[in-house]
Design an enzyme around this catalytic site. Structure first.
Site, PDB file in Angstrom:
ATOM      1  N   ASP A 102       0.870  -1.185   0.000  1.00 54.83           N
ATOM      2  CA  ASP A 102       0.000   0.000   0.000  1.00 54.83           C
ATOM      3  C   ASP A 102       0.905   1.233   0.000  1.00 54.83           C
ATOM      4  OD1 ASP A 102      -2.183   1.699   0.266  1.00 54.83           O
ATOM      5  OD2 ASP A 102      -2.436   1.327   2.395  1.00 54.83           O
ATOM      6  N   PHE A 151     -10.193  -0.449  -0.339  1.00 50.18           N
ATOM      7  CA  PHE A 151      -9.879  -1.370   0.749  1.00 50.18           C
ATOM      8  C   PHE A 151     -10.344  -2.762   0.351  1.00 50.18           C
ATOM      9  CE2 PHE A 151     -10.255  -3.553   4.787  1.00 50.18           C
ATOM     10  CZ  PHE A 151      -9.036  -3.211   5.358  1.00 50.18           C
ATOM     11  N   ARG A 164     -10.490 -13.433   5.730  1.00 46.63           N
ATOM     12  CA  ARG A 164      -9.178 -13.910   5.261  1.00 46.63           C
ATOM     13  C   ARG A 164      -9.298 -15.179   4.430  1.00 46.63           C
ATOM     14  NH1 ARG A 164      -5.170 -10.960   7.932  1.00 46.63           N
ATOM     15  NH2 ARG A 164      -5.553 -10.514  10.127  1.00 46.63           N
TER      16      ARG A 164
HETATM   17  P1  5GP Z   1       1.866  -0.550   3.807  1.00 41.93           P
HETATM   18  O1  5GP Z   1       2.922  -0.565   4.870  1.00 41.93           O
HETATM   19  O2  5GP Z   1       2.346  -0.946   2.450  1.00 41.93           O
HETATM   20  O3  5GP Z   1       1.139   0.778   3.759  1.00 41.93           O
HETATM   21  O4  5GP Z   1       0.742  -1.522   4.278  1.00 41.93           O
HETATM   22  C1  5GP Z   1       0.866  -2.833   4.107  1.00 41.93           C
HETATM   23  C2  5GP Z   1      -0.038  -3.562   5.064  1.00 41.93           C
HETATM   24  O5  5GP Z   1      -1.260  -2.857   5.304  1.00 41.93           O
HETATM   25  C3  5GP Z   1      -0.415  -4.870   4.433  1.00 41.93           C
HETATM   26  O6  5GP Z   1       0.446  -5.868   4.885  1.00 41.93           O
HETATM   27  C4  5GP Z   1      -1.831  -5.075   4.933  1.00 41.93           C
HETATM   28  O7  5GP Z   1      -1.769  -5.779   6.156  1.00 41.93           O
HETATM   29  C5  5GP Z   1      -2.370  -3.702   5.217  1.00 41.93           C
HETATM   30  N1  5GP Z   1      -3.251  -3.206   4.129  1.00 41.93           N
HETATM   31  C6  5GP Z   1      -2.983  -2.237   3.238  1.00 41.93           C
HETATM   32  N2  5GP Z   1      -4.018  -2.057   2.392  1.00 41.93           N
HETATM   33  C7  5GP Z   1      -4.961  -2.951   2.762  1.00 41.93           C
HETATM   34  C8  5GP Z   1      -6.270  -3.280   2.249  1.00 41.93           C
HETATM   35  O8  5GP Z   1      -6.795  -2.721   1.276  1.00 41.93           O
HETATM   36  N3  5GP Z   1      -6.930  -4.274   2.889  1.00 41.93           N
HETATM   37  C9  5GP Z   1      -6.413  -4.927   3.973  1.00 41.93           C
HETATM   38  N4  5GP Z   1      -7.154  -5.881   4.498  1.00 41.93           N
HETATM   39  N5  5GP Z   1      -5.188  -4.656   4.466  1.00 41.93           N
HETATM   40  C10 5GP Z   1      -4.472  -3.677   3.865  1.00 41.93           C
END
Ligand code: 5GP
Ligand code: MG
Length: 183
Positions: A102, A151, A164
């Protein structure tokens, strides 16, 4: 948690085809060399389980815990990383595996922390990357699918610990999300 609020964006067949493509890329890159694959808990467990059964190099599997969401929140909070369960990675080729990229902060931070243990290499694979969200210079080495900034749940990804186990990936309608709730 009404299931009507789920909009499927990747079918089970599409996800499985993506995982096979990732396995092909990873096999080609390591060319039979031993690999240590490290799953980021908890979201990566489904991809981890499917992917490792498609890889035939000598393989070790470990996990680390990284959490940036709490409760009903769907925007990241402070990142907590627990690497106590990490196996020995000195001089190893390490492949980090996560469900989704993300902002990229989780993987970028893990790559920095892993570097302290002197691995031979650290690369990364994600099932999904959200477009237009990255806040880091790091790019995942292998990406299953680019998705819009929504999301998503399923195939390891949760909302409040649910969904999940869905074999497909779906977006959750905004009306279902308790934005900003949780700590
Ligand atoms: P980042 O550090 O890249 O911003 O976030 C990564 C983590 O955020 C992922 O491992 C996941 O756990 C969570 N995450 C980010 N976007 C989503 C989403 O759209 N849905 C869900 N369920 N988790 C997300
Ligand atoms: Mg995660």
């Amino acid at each position: 948690m009404a299931s009507t609020a789920l909009k499927q964006i990747l079918s089970e067949a599409q996800v499985q085809a993506g995982v096979r493509r990732l396995a092909g890329e990873i096999s080609a890159h390591y060319d039979g060399r031993p690999l240590t694959i490290i799953g980021v808990l908890t979201g990566s467990v489904v991809l981890l389980a499917d992917l490792i059964r498609l890889l035939d190099m000598p393989l070790r599997v470990g996990v680390v815990q990284a959490r940036s969401y709490r409760g009903a929140a769907t925007t990241p909070g402070a990142l907590t990383i627990n690497i106590e369960s990490l196996p020995e990675i000195r001089d190893c080729d390490v492949l980090l595996i996560d469900d989704i990229f993300d902002t990229g902060q989780t993987l970028a931070e893990l790559v920095v922390q892993f570097g302290r243990f002197s691995p031979r290499s650290v690369r990364s694979v994600v099932l999904l990357r959200k477009q237009g969200r990255s806040r880091v210079a790091l790019e995942p080495d292998h990406i299953g699918f680019e998705i819009p900034d929504e999301f998503v749940v399923g195939y390891g990804l949760d909302y409040q610990d649910a969904y999940r186990n869905l074999p497909f990936v779906a977006s959750l309608e905004a009306s279902e999300l308790a934005e900003g709730a949780g700590a």
